[in-house]
Scaffold this motif. Sequence first.
Motif, PDB file in Angstrom:
ATOM      1  N   GLU A 235     -15.149  26.335  31.044  1.00 55.21           N
ATOM      2  CA  GLU A 235     -15.798  27.558  30.555  1.00 55.21           C
ATOM      3  C   GLU A 235     -15.006  28.821  30.877  1.00 55.21           C
ATOM      4  OE1 GLU A 235     -18.773  27.979  34.410  1.00 55.21           O
ATOM      5  OE2 GLU A 235     -19.591  27.504  32.433  1.00 55.21           O
ATOM      6  N   ASN A 236     -14.158  28.760  31.901  1.00 55.85           N
ATOM      7  CA  ASN A 236     -13.386  29.961  32.250  1.00 55.85           C
ATOM      8  C   ASN A 236     -12.288  30.277  31.242  1.00 55.85           C
ATOM      9  OD1 ASN A 236     -14.903  30.319  34.593  1.00 55.85           O
ATOM     10  ND2 ASN A 236     -13.536  28.994  35.802  1.00 55.85           N
ATOM     11  N   ASP A 237     -11.944  29.310  30.382  1.00 52.99           N
ATOM     12  CA  ASP A 237     -10.865  29.496  29.417  1.00 52.99           C
ATOM     13  C   ASP A 237     -11.348  30.093  28.103  1.00 52.99           C
ATOM     14  OD1 ASP A 237      -9.218  28.358  31.291  1.00 52.99           O
ATOM     15  OD2 ASP A 237      -9.369  26.334  30.440  1.00 52.99           O
ATOM     16  N   PHE A 238     -12.660  30.299  27.950  1.00 51.24           N
ATOM     17  CA  PHE A 238     -13.187  30.780  26.673  1.00 51.24           C
ATOM     18  C   PHE A 238     -14.080  31.985  26.893  1.00 51.24           C
ATOM     19  CE2 PHE A 238     -12.290  26.278  26.139  1.00 51.24           C
ATOM     20  CZ  PHE A 238     -11.599  26.250  24.945  1.00 51.24           C
ATOM     21  N   SER A 239     -14.168  32.802  25.848  1.00 47.86           N
ATOM     22  CA  SER A 239     -15.029  33.979  25.888  1.00 47.86           C
ATOM     23  C   SER A 239     -16.485  33.549  25.744  1.00 47.86           C
ATOM     24  CB  SER A 239     -14.652  34.935  24.756  1.00 47.86           C
ATOM     25  OG  SER A 239     -14.903  34.321  23.500  1.00 47.86           O
ATOM     26  N   PRO A 240     -17.439  34.442  26.156  1.00 42.85           N
ATOM     27  CA  PRO A 240     -18.860  34.093  26.035  1.00 42.85           C
ATOM     28  C   PRO A 240     -19.271  33.739  24.601  1.00 42.85           C
ATOM     29  CG  PRO A 240     -18.572  36.008  27.434  1.00 42.85           C
ATOM     30  CD  PRO A 240     -17.221  35.710  26.858  1.00 42.85           C
ATOM     31  N   GLN A 241     -18.646  34.391  23.574  1.00 44.37           N
ATOM     32  CA  GLN A 241     -19.007  34.087  22.191  1.00 44.37           C
ATOM     33  C   GLN A 241     -18.678  32.630  21.846  1.00 44.37           C
ATOM     34  OE1 GLN A 241     -17.270  36.672  23.200  1.00 44.37           O
ATOM     35  NE2 GLN A 241     -18.321  38.540  22.506  1.00 44.37           N
ATOM     36  N   TRP A 242     -17.483  32.159  22.294  1.00 44.46           N
ATOM     37  CA  TRP A 242     -17.116  30.778  22.027  1.00 44.46           C
ATOM     38  C   TRP A 242     -17.995  29.790  22.801  1.00 44.46           C
ATOM     39  CZ3 TRP A 242     -14.633  28.911  18.157  1.00 44.46           C
ATOM     40  CH2 TRP A 242     -13.680  29.678  17.482  1.00 44.46           C
ATOM     41  N   LEU A 243     -18.319  30.155  24.022  1.00 47.36           N
ATOM     42  CA  LEU A 243     -19.196  29.275  24.814  1.00 47.36           C
ATOM     43  C   LEU A 243     -20.560  29.126  24.157  1.00 47.36           C
ATOM     44  CD1 LEU A 243     -18.326  30.430  28.455  1.00 47.36           C
ATOM     45  CD2 LEU A 243     -17.651  28.305  27.310  1.00 47.36           C
ATOM     46  N   LYS A 244     -21.083  30.244  23.593  1.00 48.14           N
ATOM     47  CA  LYS A 244     -22.360  30.179  22.886  1.00 48.14           C
ATOM     48  C   LYS A 244     -22.253  29.292  21.654  1.00 48.14           C
ATOM     49  CE  LYS A 244     -25.928  33.056  20.764  1.00 48.14           C
ATOM     50  NZ  LYS A 244     -26.339  34.445  20.397  1.00 48.14           N
ATOM     51  N   ALA A 245     -21.111  29.415  20.939  1.00 47.35           N
ATOM     52  CA  ALA A 245     -20.908  28.572  19.752  1.00 47.35           C
ATOM     53  C   ALA A 245     -20.850  27.098  20.140  1.00 47.35           C
ATOM     54  CB  ALA A 245     -19.630  28.987  19.031  1.00 47.35           C
ATOM     55  N   PHE A 246     -20.125  26.781  21.242  1.00 45.30           N
ATOM     56  CA  PHE A 246     -20.027  25.391  21.677  1.00 45.30           C
ATOM     57  C   PHE A 246     -21.390  24.854  22.136  1.00 45.30           C
ATOM     58  CE2 PHE A 246     -15.399  26.452  22.648  1.00 45.30           C
ATOM     59  CZ  PHE A 246     -14.951  25.884  21.465  1.00 45.30           C
ATOM     60  N   SER A 247     -22.189  25.713  22.753  1.00 47.15           N
ATOM     61  CA  SER A 247     -23.534  25.298  23.175  1.00 47.15           C
ATOM     62  C   SER A 247     -24.398  24.966  21.962  1.00 47.15           C
ATOM     63  CB  SER A 247     -24.184  26.406  24.010  1.00 47.15           C
ATOM     64  OG  SER A 247     -25.492  26.038  24.381  1.00 47.15           O
ATOM     65  N   THR A 248     -24.274  25.791  20.901  1.00 42.65           N
ATOM     66  CA  THR A 248     -25.016  25.526  19.661  1.00 42.65           C
ATOM     67  C   THR A 248     -24.562  24.208  19.038  1.00 42.65           C
ATOM     68  OG1 THR A 248     -25.249  27.892  19.265  1.00 42.65           O
ATOM     69  CG2 THR A 248     -25.608  26.416  17.394  1.00 42.65           C
ATOM     70  N   ILE A 249     -23.230  23.993  19.039  1.00 42.66           N
ATOM     71  CA  ILE A 249     -22.703  22.739  18.494  1.00 42.66           C
ATOM     72  C   ILE A 249     -23.245  21.553  19.268  1.00 42.66           C
ATOM     73  CG2 ILE A 249     -20.600  21.378  18.184  1.00 42.66           C
ATOM     74  CD1 ILE A 249     -19.122  24.009  17.658  1.00 42.66           C
ATOM     75  N   GLU A 250     -23.250  21.673  20.595  1.00 45.25           N
ATOM     76  CA  GLU A 250     -23.755  20.576  21.426  1.00 45.25           C
ATOM     77  C   GLU A 250     -25.222  20.283  21.140  1.00 45.25           C
ATOM     78  OE1 GLU A 250     -25.446  18.362  24.643  1.00 45.25           O
ATOM     79  OE2 GLU A 250     -25.938  20.467  24.202  1.00 45.25           O
ATOM     80  N   GLY A 251     -26.021  21.339  20.942  1.00 39.76           N
ATOM     81  CA  GLY A 251     -27.435  21.144  20.637  1.00 39.76           C
ATOM     82  C   GLY A 251     -27.640  20.450  19.302  1.00 39.76           C
ATOM     83  N   GLN A 252     -26.847  20.852  18.273  1.00 40.75           N
ATOM     84  CA  GLN A 252     -26.987  20.231  16.959  1.00 40.75           C
ATOM     85  C   GLN A 252     -26.480  18.792  16.969  1.00 40.75           C
ATOM     86  OE1 GLN A 252     -28.626  21.538  14.333  1.00 40.75           O
ATOM     87  NE2 GLN A 252     -29.114  23.180  15.796  1.00 40.75           N
ATOM     88  N   VAL A 253     -25.414  18.521  17.744  1.00 45.05           N
ATOM     89  CA  VAL A 253     -24.926  17.151  17.865  1.00 45.05           C
ATOM     90  C   VAL A 253     -25.984  16.273  18.529  1.00 45.05           C
ATOM     91  CG1 VAL A 253     -23.238  15.673  19.035  1.00 45.05           C
ATOM     92  CG2 VAL A 253     -22.482  17.735  17.836  1.00 45.05           C
ATOM     93  N   SER A 254     -26.644  16.810  19.540  1.00 40.94           N
ATOM     94  CA  SER A 254     -27.710  16.051  20.220  1.00 40.94           C
ATOM     95  C   SER A 254     -28.851  15.747  19.248  1.00 40.94           C
ATOM     96  CB  SER A 254     -28.229  16.836  21.422  1.00 40.94           C
ATOM     97  OG  SER A 254     -27.214  17.017  22.382  1.00 40.94           O
ATOM     98  N   ARG A 255     -29.203  16.764  18.450  1.00 43.98           N
ATOM     99  CA  ARG A 255     -30.276  16.561  17.459  1.00 43.98           C
ATOM    100  C   ARG A 255     -29.865  15.508  16.441  1.00 43.98           C
ATOM    101  NH1 ARG A 255     -31.713  19.118  12.528  1.00 43.98           N
ATOM    102  NH2 ARG A 255     -33.935  18.957  12.119  1.00 43.98           N
ATOM    103  N   MET A 256     -28.608  15.584  15.978  1.00 44.09           N
ATOM    104  CA  MET A 256     -28.106  14.603  15.024  1.00 44.09           C
ATOM    105  C   MET A 256     -28.076  13.212  15.639  1.00 44.09           C
ATOM    106  SD  MET A 256     -27.048  14.553  11.881  1.00 44.09           S
ATOM    107  CE  MET A 256     -26.100  13.528  10.744  1.00 44.09           C
TER     108      MET A 256
END
Length: 435
Positions: A235-256
């Motif tokens: 997480e230290n290598d990415f900006s908060p905007q990218w971390l939020k995007a990755f969190s959204t991706i993880e949530g949608q992958v879990s739902r899928m």
Amino acid sequence: MQFDFSARQLITRLIFWLSVSSFVGYLIGHVWAAMTLVSVSLLIWHYLHLNKLVTWLWNSKSLSPPMAEGGWGRIYDGLYHLIRKHRNKQKALNERIRRFRDGAEALPDAALVLSNDLTILWGNKKAQNLIGIQWPGDVGQRIDNLIRFPEFAKYLEAGNFESPCNVPSPLDAEKQLELRMMAYGSDQVLFLARDISKVHRLEEMRRDFVANVSHELKTPLTVVRGYVEMIQLAENDFSPQWLKAFSTIEGQVSRMDRLVEQLLVLSKVEVNSDVENSDIVNMPEMLGQLIEDSQWLNVDKKHEITFDIAPDIAMLGSDTELKSACSNLLSNAIGYTPENGKIHVSWQYDGERAKFSVTDNGPGIKAVDVARLTERFYRVDKSRSRDTGGSGLGLAIVKHVVSHHHGELVIKSDWGKGSEFSIYFPNEVISSLKN
């Protein structure tokens, strides 16, 4: 033409002829001889006409009656009128029967008329083509002697003909038939057999497609999830905007991933329609594990969940399927009940049946939606289902599991007051944990 004839008229005519004969006999000096001659003549005349009547009724092929005068002429005319009336009724009845048979022959289904004891009375030509039953050759045979499948025997034994029975065709194992039975008149049964081979093949193709696609999706979803989790660790290598995007991706992958899992489960329970109910399932232990596992789902909503689990009621069936059905009902109650709601889980005897129920005080379900809840992908509130991660497959899975175990799913809901989802299992699949 209406003709009135009475005993009084008969006696009057007889007295008239006897009076005439006695008067003529008086004139010639032989009263009794004249009366006897007239009486014998009248008797012979009546017997001649009686013989004509018998000959006409039993030996003659002509519809026209013999010619006669007086009372016998009236009798012949009356009988001729009755015969014509009877023949007209018979012709009308034959016409109705012809129309019925033409209509029955035009049906796309095989049709049989059975008596109450299931013996064959009539059948159309489709019955010969689909199930090999011929009319009139098989009249008097019992239907279960000609269609010998275990599924059909159980269907007749159960006596519940509201739903159809599916069996292979006795003539071609590649054909799938849908059998239906219904009351016909006061003392007969109408039997219908329909070829559903195309529908059956389409259903198999659909199941295979869903199963194959779901299976193929597992690998890419696992890869995507792995990369997302690896990125989130750095997480230290990415900006908060990218971390939020990755969190959204993880949530949608879990739902899928949950959707794919449920599709796989649904495909499995649809294919495994015949469950060997030989394994004893420790329901109290299994439900206890489900309740313990469900606590993490309740972390955010903080529902008050109560339990009433009988410690000695077990089941004969599939542990995996029963666990899936009970888990779906419990997770639905947790997911769709607003925060700080009340949920009650019960596993008890209800008469001679065992009852598993999940009751909540959530928003409830409208009556128009209750009948469609077990359809695949049907969701009462699509936006709410997206928020809660619902896929519309949970109750479809429950329906198939309940059917495999010969149970009954009952849904009771009052709009704005809450819902109760209950599964009733019959006595034949219930076991006991008592020693």
